[in-house]
Design a protein around this motif. Structure first.
Motif, PDB file in Angstrom:
ATOM      1  N   THR A  78       0.832  -1.208   0.000  1.00  0.00           N
ATOM      2  CA  THR A  78       0.000   0.000   0.000  1.00  0.00           C
ATOM      3  C   THR A  78       0.864   1.256   0.000  1.00  0.00           C
ATOM      4  OG1 THR A  78      -1.759  -1.181   1.176  1.00  0.00           O
ATOM      5  CG2 THR A  78      -1.817   1.225   1.234  1.00  0.00           C
ATOM      6  N   LYS A  79       1.902   1.258   0.822  1.00  0.00           N
ATOM      7  CA  LYS A  79       2.829   2.393   0.842  1.00  0.00           C
ATOM      8  C   LYS A  79       3.494   2.567  -0.515  1.00  0.00           C
ATOM      9  CE  LYS A  79       5.139   5.611   3.109  1.00  0.00           C
ATOM     10  NZ  LYS A  79       4.446   6.773   3.734  1.00  0.00           N
ATOM     11  N   THR A  80       3.907   1.473  -1.126  1.00  0.00           N
ATOM     12  CA  THR A  80       4.557   1.525  -2.429  1.00  0.00           C
ATOM     13  C   THR A  80       3.615   2.064  -3.495  1.00  0.00           C
ATOM     14  OG1 THR A  80       5.973  -0.343  -1.815  1.00  0.00           O
ATOM     15  CG2 THR A  80       5.784   0.161  -4.159  1.00  0.00           C
ATOM     16  N   VAL A  81       2.374   1.596  -3.497  1.00  0.00           N
ATOM     17  CA  VAL A  81       1.370   2.073  -4.460  1.00  0.00           C
ATOM     18  C   VAL A  81       1.212   3.588  -4.352  1.00  0.00           C
ATOM     19  CG1 VAL A  81      -1.120   2.107  -4.897  1.00  0.00           C
ATOM     20  CG2 VAL A  81       0.090  -0.076  -4.760  1.00  0.00           C
ATOM     21  N   ASN A  82       1.118   4.096  -3.140  1.00  0.00           N
ATOM     22  CA  ASN A  82       0.931   5.535  -2.945  1.00  0.00           C
ATOM     23  C   ASN A  82       2.169   6.330  -3.371  1.00  0.00           C
ATOM     24  OD1 ASN A  82      -1.663   5.186  -1.937  1.00  0.00           O
ATOM     25  ND2 ASN A  82      -0.974   5.045   0.187  1.00  0.00           N
ATOM     26  N   GLN A  83       3.341   5.770  -3.135  1.00  0.00           N
ATOM     27  CA  GLN A  83       4.572   6.452  -3.521  1.00  0.00           C
ATOM     28  C   GLN A  83       4.779   6.453  -5.032  1.00  0.00           C
ATOM     29  OE1 GLN A  83       7.242   8.107  -1.702  1.00  0.00           O
ATOM     30  NE2 GLN A  83       5.469   8.326  -0.351  1.00  0.00           N
ATOM     31  N   VAL A  84       4.406   5.378  -5.701  1.00  0.00           N
ATOM     32  CA  VAL A  84       4.504   5.345  -7.168  1.00  0.00           C
ATOM     33  C   VAL A  84       3.500   6.310  -7.778  1.00  0.00           C
ATOM     34  CG1 VAL A  84       4.256   3.905  -9.225  1.00  0.00           C
ATOM     35  CG2 VAL A  84       5.407   2.994  -7.201  1.00  0.00           C
ATOM     36  N   PHE A  85       2.310   6.407  -7.207  1.00  0.00           N
ATOM     37  CA  PHE A  85       1.320   7.378  -7.671  1.00  0.00           C
ATOM     38  C   PHE A  85       1.895   8.789  -7.597  1.00  0.00           C
ATOM     39  CE2 PHE A  85      -2.142  10.339  -6.430  1.00  0.00           C
ATOM     40  CZ  PHE A  85      -2.858  10.318  -7.620  1.00  0.00           C
ATOM     41  N   GLU A  86       2.569   9.097  -6.502  1.00  0.00           N
ATOM     42  CA  GLU A  86       3.188  10.419  -6.357  1.00  0.00           C
ATOM     43  C   GLU A  86       4.226  10.650  -7.448  1.00  0.00           C
ATOM     44  OE1 GLU A  86       6.033  13.431  -5.024  1.00  0.00           O
ATOM     45  OE2 GLU A  86       6.406  11.316  -5.489  1.00  0.00           O
ATOM     46  N   ARG A  87       5.020   9.641  -7.743  1.00  0.00           N
ATOM     47  CA  ARG A  87       6.038   9.776  -8.782  1.00  0.00           C
ATOM     48  C   ARG A  87       5.413   9.922 -10.173  1.00  0.00           C
ATOM     49  NH1 ARG A  87       8.190   7.717  -4.463  1.00  0.00           N
ATOM     50  NH2 ARG A  87      10.455   7.591  -4.095  1.00  0.00           N
ATOM     51  N   TYR A  88       4.326   9.231 -10.411  1.00  0.00           N
ATOM     52  CA  TYR A  88       3.626   9.360 -11.691  1.00  0.00           C
ATOM     53  C   TYR A  88       3.158  10.798 -11.899  1.00  0.00           C
ATOM     54  CZ  TYR A  88       0.044   8.793 -15.303  1.00  0.00           C
ATOM     55  OH  TYR A  88      -0.722   8.925 -16.443  1.00  0.00           O
ATOM     56  N   ILE A  89       2.567  11.377 -10.866  1.00  0.00           N
ATOM     57  CA  ILE A  89       2.057  12.747 -10.967  1.00  0.00           C
ATOM     58  C   ILE A  89       3.205  13.731 -11.200  1.00  0.00           C
ATOM     59  CG2 ILE A  89       0.884  14.608  -9.734  1.00  0.00           C
ATOM     60  CD1 ILE A  89      -0.978  12.366 -10.600  1.00  0.00           C
ATOM     61  N   ILE A  90       4.244  13.644 -10.400  1.00  0.00           N
ATOM     62  CA  ILE A  90       5.343  14.602 -10.473  1.00  0.00           C
ATOM     63  C   ILE A  90       6.120  14.477 -11.785  1.00  0.00           C
ATOM     64  CG2 ILE A  90       7.523  15.344  -9.413  1.00  0.00           C
ATOM     65  CD1 ILE A  90       5.012  16.129  -7.840  1.00  0.00           C
ATOM     66  N   ARG A  91       6.402  13.259 -12.208  1.00  0.00           N
ATOM     67  CA  ARG A  91       7.280  13.055 -13.359  1.00  0.00           C
ATOM     68  C   ARG A  91       6.550  13.074 -14.700  1.00  0.00           C
ATOM     69  NH1 ARG A  91      11.187   8.132 -11.074  1.00  0.00           N
ATOM     70  NH2 ARG A  91      11.752   9.168  -9.108  1.00  0.00           N
ATOM     71  N   THR A  92       5.248  12.735 -14.687  1.00  0.00           N
ATOM     72  CA  THR A  92       4.562  12.543 -15.961  1.00  0.00           C
ATOM     73  C   THR A  92       3.301  13.380 -16.117  1.00  0.00           C
ATOM     74  OG1 THR A  92       5.387  10.276 -16.129  1.00  0.00           O
ATOM     75  CG2 THR A  92       3.468  10.810 -17.448  1.00  0.00           C
ATOM     76  N   ALA A  93       2.543  13.563 -15.052  1.00  0.00           N
ATOM     77  CA  ALA A  93       1.245  14.229 -15.179  1.00  0.00           C
ATOM     78  C   ALA A  93       1.072  15.315 -14.124  1.00  0.00           C
ATOM     79  CB  ALA A  93       0.120  13.201 -15.069  1.00  0.00           C
ATOM     80  N   PRO A  94       1.935  16.344 -14.123  1.00  0.00           N
ATOM     81  CA  PRO A  94       1.823  17.402 -13.107  1.00  0.00           C
ATOM     82  C   PRO A  94       0.516  18.171 -13.180  1.00  0.00           C
ATOM     83  CG  PRO A  94       3.383  18.019 -14.830  1.00  0.00           C
ATOM     84  CD  PRO A  94       3.066  16.579 -15.046  1.00  0.00           C
ATOM     85  N   GLU A  95      -0.160  18.121 -14.338  1.00  0.00           N
ATOM     86  CA  GLU A  95      -1.437  18.836 -14.460  1.00  0.00           C
ATOM     87  C   GLU A  95      -2.515  18.259 -13.555  1.00  0.00           C
ATOM     88  OE1 GLU A  95      -1.612  15.516 -17.545  1.00  0.00           O
ATOM     89  OE2 GLU A  95      -0.119  16.924 -16.761  1.00  0.00           O
ATOM     90  N   LEU A  96      -2.306  17.027 -13.059  1.00  0.00           N
ATOM     91  CA  LEU A  96      -3.284  16.415 -12.157  1.00  0.00           C
ATOM     92  C   LEU A  96      -3.099  16.834 -10.707  1.00  0.00           C
ATOM     93  CD1 LEU A  96      -3.380  12.740 -13.528  1.00  0.00           C
ATOM     94  CD2 LEU A  96      -4.904  14.655 -14.082  1.00  0.00           C
ATOM     95  N   GLN A  97      -2.032  17.556 -10.434  1.00  0.00           N
ATOM     96  CA  GLN A  97      -1.727  17.960  -9.055  1.00  0.00           C
ATOM     97  C   GLN A  97      -2.528  19.199  -8.684  1.00  0.00           C
ATOM     98  OE1 GLN A  97       2.431  18.434  -8.331  1.00  0.00           O
ATOM     99  NE2 GLN A  97       2.222  18.477  -6.115  1.00  0.00           N
ATOM    100  N   THR A  98      -3.720  18.977  -8.153  1.00  0.00           N
ATOM    101  CA  THR A  98      -4.617  20.056  -7.740  1.00  0.00           C
ATOM    102  C   THR A  98      -4.680  20.108  -6.215  1.00  0.00           C
ATOM    103  OG1 THR A  98      -6.567  18.614  -7.727  1.00  0.00           O
ATOM    104  CG2 THR A  98      -5.987  19.683  -9.827  1.00  0.00           C
ATOM    105  N   GLU A  99      -5.337  21.129  -5.702  1.00  0.00           N
ATOM    106  CA  GLU A  99      -5.466  21.278  -4.248  1.00  0.00           C
ATOM    107  C   GLU A  99      -6.269  20.140  -3.645  1.00  0.00           C
ATOM    108  OE1 GLU A  99      -7.052  25.054  -3.249  1.00  0.00           O
ATOM    109  OE2 GLU A  99      -5.342  26.191  -4.031  1.00  0.00           O
ATOM    110  N   ASP A 100      -7.188  19.581  -4.435  1.00  0.00           N
ATOM    111  CA  ASP A 100      -8.053  18.515  -3.922  1.00  0.00           C
ATOM    112  C   ASP A 100      -7.397  17.138  -3.974  1.00  0.00           C
ATOM    113  OD1 ASP A 100     -10.045  20.397  -3.517  1.00  0.00           O
ATOM    114  OD2 ASP A 100     -10.899  20.100  -5.524  1.00  0.00           O
ATOM    115  N   LEU A 101      -6.270  17.025  -4.660  1.00  0.00           N
ATOM    116  CA  LEU A 101      -5.632  15.720  -4.822  1.00  0.00           C
ATOM    117  C   LEU A 101      -4.887  15.325  -3.552  1.00  0.00           C
ATOM    118  CD1 LEU A 101      -4.921  13.372  -6.803  1.00  0.00           C
ATOM    119  CD2 LEU A 101      -2.812  14.633  -7.307  1.00  0.00           C
ATOM    120  N   GLU A 102      -5.255  14.166  -3.010  1.00  0.00           N
ATOM    121  CA  GLU A 102      -4.560  13.642  -1.834  1.00  0.00           C
ATOM    122  C   GLU A 102      -3.339  12.852  -2.292  1.00  0.00           C
ATOM    123  OE1 GLU A 102      -7.022  11.478   0.812  1.00  0.00           O
ATOM    124  OE2 GLU A 102      -8.509  13.069   1.043  1.00  0.00           O
TER     125      GLU A 102
END
Length: 587
Positions: free
Chosen positions: A366-390
């Motif tokens: 579970t920790k790994t899944v959440n950390q990879v999600f963070e890396r996906y957003i930062i490295r590939t899809a920064p447009e998804l990083q909104t105030e509402d995104l946990e």
């Protein structure tokens, strides 16, 4: 072994493994190493991987393959195609100015915390090595074979397997079945286990191609190259010549639009060519050899086990390729599970030991899944990083690779804060529940007497002592613990319980061992018990325990025997020794 049931032949096997990719084959090889041979592993495809796919092996994973004796062969194959100093880069296009690096040298700083480095090696190159090793050591791999159906009862699993070419069916009876059948797991679906997490991030596509990109790569990039421009977001995985690799496309087209999130849907060679040109950024001749659409998700199964059926690898958790955590996490599942299955099947542990697999691996996944999600957003899809995104705060790779820790009744983790899943392996101390930290160790000759024979062996990393069974490392003054370990190995049983043999080692009084004592929080009178998967199960700092009146509370042999019975789940779910609650209460 074949048996008869309802006048139909039934093949019997200790463990039936569904899926013979890296995770399934690794599990079969590890089971064979632990003395459970003739397990059956089936794979619907006709051979090992024919495309590169997974490429980055983490240091923890390389420790596992070092235990299996595959490390040197993997390193030799890797360095044919990748430099030791490979990295992770960020560019607008291959031909344009780079943005910087995510990791200039994938192994910088690792030498002090791991005996093995990170390594680039494609699945296509690696799986034949693993297959040869597994079959040579007694594993049975059956390709072009799929699971048709299964039922389970309190004693095991009855499965029907099918030859995909002829349609011929065979029934198999197994004590346990392990599903390593990928993110679209038939087994998981039949068990009714749902996936939870971040859901569909994109319909991605991998473009395999032939081209000469050497002028953009040689002397500049080697490893993984993230591309981010107006037309394409994804990454190249290229070898050091620039002539072999592929392009992963996560989003394409106008950034932030719904359409951009689905480049893999209805992909054509013409559209793939446009994307590839946009990623290269120059007029280069190329030939597309394969288009492989796939769903980018970061999800984890609600459960990893139902009765005698266990999930591992992508069947249990699915992530995007960012950071290479998918295959590595699955291989570490297999490493956690193999020795537990072996001891239970050999009668050297209670049945509940299998339950600790989910208790230990689910929080890490579970920790790994959440950390990879963070890396996906930062490295590939920064447009998804909104105030509402946990989104979790990113933690460094070594924390996830070498600093994860376990809580279960297979460990006496009274000293670890509950809920803590990963920590810094470079600064944190070794204790029950953590991986046995890397350190050099000087021990006495195994034939030394219990008195003053202090002939030291050559120094070795702690990892050299691990991977085959339980290890008891005793301080140089811990004569009582040495005797206790050897006595348990003498064959005496405790109320009919057959305990696994311990590998007992005594440290020499070398000044150089001071670093080990400090890292492992041990005194020369103490000892540390390490599990077959290299995790510390229990520690004791003194040779004997005293009660409040100064009398001996437990003799060392009794104490050690009680600890083993507890962590091997021979005792009830709550043990006075460990203070552990039942596994189920922690999920």
């Amino acid at each position: 072994m074949a048996a008869q049931l309802d006048n139909n032949p039934v093949l019997e096997t200790p463990v039936l493994i569904i899926g013979s990719s890296m995770v399934g084959m690794t599990l079969s090889a590890l089971l064979a190493k632990h003395g459970v041979a003739e397990c059956l592993t089936i794979e619907k495809h006709s051979s090992t991987a024919i495309h590169p796919r997974a490429a980055l092996f983490h240091p923890r994973t390389m420790q596992i393959y070092r235990e299996l004796g595959l490390y040197e062969a993997m390193k030799a194959e890797s360095y044919k195609h990748y430099d030791e100093l490979a990295g992770l880069y960020a560019v607008e296009t291959l031909a344009a100015q780079d943005f910087g690096t995510w990791m200039k040298d994938i192994n910088e700083g690792l030498e002090d915390i791991s005996p093995t480095p990170r390594m680039f090696l494609t699945q296509q190159m690696f799986e034949p090595l693993l297959r040869e090793h597994a079959t040579t050591h007694g594993a049975r791999l059956q390709f072009s074979t799929e699971l048709a159906d299964f039922q389970q009862d309190a004693e095991g699993v009855m499965a029907t397997i099918r030859d995909v070419e002829t349609g011929a069916e065979q029934r198999v009876r197994a004590k346990y079945m392990v599903a390593c059948d990928g993110n679209r797991s038939l087994v998981r679906d039949k068990l009714g286990i749902e996936m939870k997490g971040h859901g569909l991030l994109s319909d991605s596509v991998t473009i395999y191609f032939r081209a000469d990109l050497s002028r953009f790569v040689e002397g500049r990039y080697n490893g993984v190259i993230y591309v981010n421009n107006a037309e394409i977001r994804g990454f190249f995985r290229l070898d050091k010549t620039g002539r072999e690799g592929f392009l992963v496309v996560n989003t394409a087209g106008k950034q932030g639009t719904e359409e951009s999130r689905h480049p893999g849907k209805d992909i054509t060679n013409e559209r793939a060519s446009e994307i590839l040109r946009a990623a290269i950024g120059a007029d280069v001749e190329f030939e597309i050899t394969l288009l492989s659409p796939w769903r980018a998700v970061c999800d984890v199964a609600e459960r990893f086990q139902v009765g005698r059926v266990v999930l591992a690898g992508d069947a249990a958790h699915t992530v995007t390729p960012h950071g290479g955590f998918g295959g590595n996490t699955g291989i570490q599942d297999a490493h956690n599970l193999a020795w537990k299955l072996a001891l239970v099947l050999q009668g050297k542990a209670g049945l509940d030991l299998i339950d600790t697999y989910e208790a230990e691996r689910w929080p890490v996944a579970t920790k790994t899944v959440n950390q990879v999600f963070e890396r996906y957003i930062i490295r590939t899809a920064p447009e998804l990083q909104t105030e509402d995104l946990e989104m979790e705060e990113e933690i460094p790779e070594p924390w996830l690779e070498l600093g994860y820790q376990y809580h279960s009744r297979a460990l006496t983790t009274t000293g670890l804060p509950k809920g803590l899943v990963a920590t810094d392996p470079a600064s944190s101390k070794t204790q029950a529940g953590t991986m046995a930290r890397h350190a050099m160790l000087w021990t006495t000759d195994p034939k030394a007497d219990e008195g003053g024979n202090w002939e030291s062996t050559e120094p070795k990393p702690v990892a050299d002592f691990l991977g085959h069974g339980y290890v008891l490392l005793c301080g140089h003054k811990a004569v009582d613990w040495v005797r206790a370990g050897r006595s348990i190995n003498g064959g005496s049983k405790s109320e009919g319980k057959r305990l696994p043999e311990l590998s007992v080692h005594r440290l020499s009084p070398a000044i150089a061992n001071k670093a080990f004592y400090e890292q492992y929080q041990m005194t020369p009178q103490g000892c540390v018990l390490i599990r077959p998967d290299g995790f510390v199960a229990w520690q004791d700092g003194a040779a004997k325990e005293h009660d409040a009146q100064g009398a001996w509370a437990l003799q060392p042999e009794d104490k050690l025997r009680d600890v083993l019975e507890s962590i091997l789940c021979f005792t009830p779910a709550r043990s006075a020794l460990s203070g552990q609650e039942s596994v189920k209460s922690k999920l």
